[in-house]
Design a protein around this motif. Structure first.
Motif, PDB file in Angstrom:
ATOM      1  N   SER A 109       0.820  -1.204   0.000  1.00  0.00           N
ATOM      2  CA  SER A 109       0.000   0.000   0.000  1.00  0.00           C
ATOM      3  C   SER A 109       0.862   1.265   0.000  1.00  0.00           C
ATOM      4  O   SER A 109       0.488   2.270  -0.615  1.00  0.00           O
ATOM      5  CB  SER A 109      -0.936  -0.002   1.212  1.00  0.00           C
ATOM      6  OG  SER A 109      -1.783   1.123   1.196  1.00  0.00           O
ATOM      7  N   MET A 110       2.011   1.217   0.674  1.00  0.00           N
ATOM      8  CA  MET A 110       2.924   2.368   0.639  1.00  0.00           C
ATOM      9  C   MET A 110       3.335   2.682  -0.793  1.00  0.00           C
ATOM     10  O   MET A 110       3.416   3.850  -1.193  1.00  0.00           O
ATOM     11  CB  MET A 110       4.166   2.081   1.486  1.00  0.00           C
ATOM     12  CG  MET A 110       3.928   2.158   2.980  1.00  0.00           C
ATOM     13  SD  MET A 110       5.421   1.714   3.923  1.00  0.00           S
ATOM     14  CE  MET A 110       4.891   2.161   5.587  1.00  0.00           C
ATOM     15  N   GLN A 111       3.596   1.645  -1.574  1.00  0.00           N
ATOM     16  CA  GLN A 111       4.015   1.843  -2.958  1.00  0.00           C
ATOM     17  C   GLN A 111       2.847   2.238  -3.856  1.00  0.00           C
ATOM     18  O   GLN A 111       2.968   3.141  -4.689  1.00  0.00           O
ATOM     19  CB  GLN A 111       4.661   0.554  -3.497  1.00  0.00           C
ATOM     20  CG  GLN A 111       5.017   0.604  -4.971  1.00  0.00           C
ATOM     21  CD  GLN A 111       6.004   1.715  -5.306  1.00  0.00           C
ATOM     22  OE1 GLN A 111       6.845   2.095  -4.479  1.00  0.00           O
ATOM     23  NE2 GLN A 111       5.913   2.248  -6.530  1.00  0.00           N
ATOM     24  N   GLU A 112       1.719   1.587  -3.690  1.00  0.00           N
ATOM     25  CA  GLU A 112       0.587   1.799  -4.593  1.00  0.00           C
ATOM     26  C   GLU A 112      -0.140   3.121  -4.349  1.00  0.00           C
ATOM     27  O   GLU A 112      -0.598   3.760  -5.300  1.00  0.00           O
ATOM     28  CB  GLU A 112      -0.412   0.639  -4.465  1.00  0.00           C
ATOM     29  CG  GLU A 112       0.132  -0.725  -4.888  1.00  0.00           C
ATOM     30  CD  GLU A 112       0.414  -0.818  -6.381  1.00  0.00           C
ATOM     31  OE1 GLU A 112      -0.042   0.061  -7.138  1.00  0.00           O
ATOM     32  OE2 GLU A 112       1.088  -1.778  -6.795  1.00  0.00           O
ATOM     33  N   SER A 113      -0.268   3.525  -3.094  1.00  0.00           N
ATOM     34  CA  SER A 113      -1.101   4.703  -2.799  1.00  0.00           C
ATOM     35  C   SER A 113      -0.528   5.617  -1.727  1.00  0.00           C
ATOM     36  O   SER A 113      -1.207   6.554  -1.306  1.00  0.00           O
ATOM     37  CB  SER A 113      -2.483   4.235  -2.340  1.00  0.00           C
ATOM     38  OG  SER A 113      -2.396   3.631  -1.060  1.00  0.00           O
ATOM     39  N   LYS A 114       0.692   5.320  -1.248  1.00  0.00           N
ATOM     40  CA  LYS A 114       1.256   6.028  -0.097  1.00  0.00           C
ATOM     41  C   LYS A 114       0.331   5.899   1.118  1.00  0.00           C
ATOM     42  O   LYS A 114       0.178   6.817   1.915  1.00  0.00           O
ATOM     43  CB  LYS A 114       1.510   7.502  -0.424  1.00  0.00           C
ATOM     44  CG  LYS A 114       2.550   7.705  -1.513  1.00  0.00           C
ATOM     45  CD  LYS A 114       2.854   9.173  -1.756  1.00  0.00           C
ATOM     46  CE  LYS A 114       3.923   9.318  -2.837  1.00  0.00           C
ATOM     47  NZ  LYS A 114       4.231  10.744  -3.129  1.00  0.00           N
ATOM     48  N   LEU A 115      -0.273   4.720   1.261  1.00  0.00           N
ATOM     49  CA  LEU A 115      -1.193   4.424   2.370  1.00  0.00           C
ATOM     50  C   LEU A 115      -2.342   5.427   2.429  1.00  0.00           C
ATOM     51  O   LEU A 115      -2.790   5.830   3.501  1.00  0.00           O
ATOM     52  CB  LEU A 115      -0.441   4.399   3.712  1.00  0.00           C
ATOM     53  CG  LEU A 115       0.211   3.071   4.087  1.00  0.00           C
ATOM     54  CD1 LEU A 115       1.081   3.240   5.337  1.00  0.00           C
ATOM     55  CD2 LEU A 115      -0.816   1.970   4.321  1.00  0.00           C
ATOM     56  N   THR A 116      -2.819   5.816   1.255  1.00  0.00           N
ATOM     57  CA  THR A 116      -3.916   6.769   1.148  1.00  0.00           C
ATOM     58  C   THR A 116      -5.059   6.124   0.372  1.00  0.00           C
ATOM     59  O   THR A 116      -4.824   5.418  -0.618  1.00  0.00           O
ATOM     60  CB  THR A 116      -3.451   8.037   0.411  1.00  0.00           C
ATOM     61  OG1 THR A 116      -2.329   8.593   1.118  1.00  0.00           O
ATOM     62  CG2 THR A 116      -4.557   9.077   0.340  1.00  0.00           C
ATOM     63  N   ASN A 117      -6.277   6.369   0.804  1.00  0.00           N
ATOM     64  CA  ASN A 117      -7.442   5.764   0.153  1.00  0.00           C
ATOM     65  C   ASN A 117      -7.824   6.589  -1.086  1.00  0.00           C
ATOM     66  O   ASN A 117      -8.731   7.418  -1.058  1.00  0.00           O
ATOM     67  CB  ASN A 117      -8.612   5.687   1.142  1.00  0.00           C
ATOM     68  CG  ASN A 117      -9.684   4.734   0.670  1.00  0.00           C
ATOM     69  OD1 ASN A 117      -9.444   3.840  -0.139  1.00  0.00           O
ATOM     70  ND2 ASN A 117     -10.896   4.914   1.178  1.00  0.00           N
ATOM     71  N   ILE A 118      -7.103   6.345  -2.171  1.00  0.00           N
ATOM     72  CA  ILE A 118      -7.227   7.151  -3.390  1.00  0.00           C
ATOM     73  C   ILE A 118      -8.536   6.854  -4.119  1.00  0.00           C
ATOM     74  O   ILE A 118      -8.931   5.692  -4.275  1.00  0.00           O
ATOM     75  CB  ILE A 118      -6.025   6.880  -4.320  1.00  0.00           C
ATOM     76  CG1 ILE A 118      -4.728   7.384  -3.655  1.00  0.00           C
ATOM     77  CG2 ILE A 118      -6.210   7.538  -5.681  1.00  0.00           C
ATOM     78  CD1 ILE A 118      -3.472   7.076  -4.435  1.00  0.00           C
ATOM     79  N   ASP A 119      -9.185   7.903  -4.607  1.00  0.00           N
ATOM     80  CA  ASP A 119     -10.463   7.736  -5.299  1.00  0.00           C
ATOM     81  C   ASP A 119     -10.361   8.029  -6.797  1.00  0.00           C
ATOM     82  O   ASP A 119     -11.331   8.408  -7.445  1.00  0.00           O
ATOM     83  CB  ASP A 119     -11.539   8.635  -4.667  1.00  0.00           C
ATOM     84  CG  ASP A 119     -11.197  10.122  -4.770  1.00  0.00           C
ATOM     85  OD1 ASP A 119     -10.091  10.455  -5.263  1.00  0.00           O
ATOM     86  OD2 ASP A 119     -12.034  10.947  -4.351  1.00  0.00           O
ATOM     87  N   TYR A 120      -9.161   7.849  -7.358  1.00  0.00           N
ATOM     88  CA  TYR A 120      -8.980   8.061  -8.798  1.00  0.00           C
ATOM     89  C   TYR A 120      -7.892   7.129  -9.298  1.00  0.00           C
ATOM     90  O   TYR A 120      -7.095   6.585  -8.521  1.00  0.00           O
ATOM     91  CB  TYR A 120      -8.584   9.519  -9.084  1.00  0.00           C
ATOM     92  CG  TYR A 120      -7.348   9.965  -8.349  1.00  0.00           C
ATOM     93  CD1 TYR A 120      -6.072   9.760  -8.881  1.00  0.00           C
ATOM     94  CD2 TYR A 120      -7.445  10.584  -7.100  1.00  0.00           C
ATOM     95  CE1 TYR A 120      -4.938  10.152  -8.193  1.00  0.00           C
ATOM     96  CE2 TYR A 120      -6.314  10.984  -6.415  1.00  0.00           C
ATOM     97  CZ  TYR A 120      -5.061  10.770  -6.970  1.00  0.00           C
ATOM     98  OH  TYR A 120      -3.942  11.157  -6.285  1.00  0.00           O
ATOM     99  N   GLY A 121      -7.836   6.923 -10.610  1.00  0.00           N
ATOM    100  CA  GLY A 121      -6.845   6.051 -11.207  1.00  0.00           C
ATOM    101  C   GLY A 121      -5.753   6.821 -11.925  1.00  0.00           C
ATOM    102  O   GLY A 121      -5.548   8.009 -11.675  1.00  0.00           O
ATOM    103  N   ASP A 122      -5.061   6.141 -12.829  1.00  0.00           N
ATOM    104  CA  ASP A 122      -4.016   6.783 -13.630  1.00  0.00           C
ATOM    105  C   ASP A 122      -4.048   6.198 -15.031  1.00  0.00           C
ATOM    106  O   ASP A 122      -4.941   5.419 -15.372  1.00  0.00           O
ATOM    107  CB  ASP A 122      -2.641   6.599 -12.972  1.00  0.00           C
ATOM    108  CG  ASP A 122      -2.311   5.135 -12.695  1.00  0.00           C
ATOM    109  OD1 ASP A 122      -2.832   4.252 -13.415  1.00  0.00           O
ATOM    110  OD2 ASP A 122      -1.527   4.872 -11.774  1.00  0.00           O
ATOM    111  N   ASN A 123      -3.058   6.553 -15.853  1.00  0.00           N
ATOM    112  CA  ASN A 123      -3.042   6.074 -17.239  1.00  0.00           C
ATOM    113  C   ASN A 123      -2.939   4.557 -17.317  1.00  0.00           C
ATOM    114  O   ASN A 123      -3.513   3.927 -18.208  1.00  0.00           O
ATOM    115  CB  ASN A 123      -1.879   6.719 -18.007  1.00  0.00           C
ATOM    116  CG  ASN A 123      -2.096   8.198 -18.224  1.00  0.00           C
ATOM    117  OD1 ASN A 123      -3.224   8.666 -18.243  1.00  0.00           O
ATOM    118  ND2 ASN A 123      -0.999   8.948 -18.382  1.00  0.00           N
ATOM    119  N   ALA A 124      -2.187   3.960 -16.383  1.00  0.00           N
ATOM    120  CA  ALA A 124      -2.020   2.504 -16.390  1.00  0.00           C
ATOM    121  C   ALA A 124      -3.271   1.779 -15.906  1.00  0.00           C
ATOM    122  O   ALA A 124      -3.539   0.655 -16.314  1.00  0.00           O
ATOM    123  CB  ALA A 124      -0.823   2.108 -15.526  1.00  0.00           C
ATOM    124  N   GLY A 125      -4.015   2.446 -15.025  1.00  0.00           N
ATOM    125  CA  GLY A 125      -5.237   1.837 -14.502  1.00  0.00           C
ATOM    126  C   GLY A 125      -6.274   2.890 -14.212  1.00  0.00           C
ATOM    127  O   GLY A 125      -6.402   3.344 -13.067  1.00  0.00           O
TER     128      GLY A 125
END
Length: 305
Positions: A109-125
């Motif tokens: 989770s540290m790598q994927e979202s910085k331990l933040t509950n993100i409500d949006y994606g990016d170009n890869a996903g």
């Protein structure tokens, strides 16, 4: 000639006096400057002292943080990050998985979202969401589900349980679940993730502390009880006013106690006591205290005195 000689003597004397005064002008000027700086610093320091002690500026200058200590190394997260790490660790404990599983998940989770509950994606996903950037289009659940930290953590562990992750390097185990385009990225978070996982699973007692500003509202015992049950499966023993008591012992007790500290900002918590120690919001650390054996007691803002 006598007149000229006399003038030369006077001229030499004058130059000598100029050099004499020149040697002292710099030190005297520096002395006056230094004295002015000292006085100014005193005035500033006095003003800050007055502000901190009389008008409450301390509430605005406190850097809110949660820390986990391993040996002499102190690792730091924001209160929101620590709260999410606590959700992840609690899910591992509830599923009777070891601290290693919590470490892998927190590092991921540290790598994927910085331990933040993100409500949006990016170009890869473009549809990636939540603590682990799980994609509904890839079968991880609905958008609403993957943005629920408890669901997201359990969904991660559901995949992790399908293989022998304990015999693998952390980054390999995380990659087997995530299938990331950057498979080696998880390794750099291992030490920090291990520190928080060890504290939040109860393996390292009294090593998690949070430095927080004073509460800005009353806490809710029923909300704490509901969050605790959802995250850990642990029921409260008693709700009295704005105090929550949980009957628990050993490592499980420390897991609950440090879960409560990690969520202290969210719940408006004033103190957490367990096993002869108490974490006080005012001190921001665990200190010796008389406690009730066999219970974690969470005291919230607005508690009866």
């Amino acid at each position: 000639m006598p007149t000229d000689a006399h003038q030369r003597v006077l001229s030499l004397g004058s130059r000598h006096a100029d050099r004499h005064h020149g040697r002292h002008r710099g030190p005297r000027r520096w002395g006056r400057t230094f004295l002015a700086l000292v006085l100014a610093m005193g005035l500033i320091g006095g003003g800050l002292y007055a502000a901190v002690n009389f008008i409450g500026i301390d509430a605005t200058v406190v850097r809110q943080k949660c820390t986990a200590l391993v040996g002499s190394t102190l690792h730091t997260l924001t209160p929101d990050q620590a709260s999410n790490a606590a959700v992840i660790a609690a899910a591992a404990t509830k599923r009777k998985m070891p601290t290693r599983a919590a470490t892998i998940a927190i590092a991921t989770s540290m790598q994927e979202s910085k331990l933040t509950n993100i409500d949006y994606g990016d170009n890869a996903g473009p549809d990636s969401r939540g603590l682990f950037q799980q994609r509904p289009s890839m079968g991880w659940g609905t958008e609403e589900q993957v943005q629920d930290p408890v669901y997201a953590a359990n969904r991660f562990f559901q995949e992790l349980e399908t293989f022998d992750y304990e015999s693998m390097a952390l980054t390999d185990a995380a990659q087997k679940v995530q299938r990331s385009a950057y498979p080696q990225a998880y390794a750099k978070h291992e030490e920090e993730a291990s520190a928080f996982a060890s504290a939040l699973t109860g393996a390292s007692p009294s090593t998690l502390n949070c430095t927080l500003r004073p509460t800005d509202g009353a806490g809710s015992a029923t909300t704490v009880a509901a969050d605790l049950l959802a995250a850990t499966g642990q029921k409260t023993d008693d709700l009295a006013g704005n105090r929550v008591r949980i009957a628990v012992r050993g490592d499980q007790g420390w897991a609950i106690a440090q879960w409560a500290v990690a969520n202290a900002q969210k719940h408006q918590t004033e103190s957490v006591s367990y096993a002869g120690l108490v974490w006080n919001r005012s001190e921001g650390r665990w200190v010796p205290a008389a406690t009730t054996d066999g219970y974690v007691i969470i005291s919230l803002a607005g508690s009866a005195k």
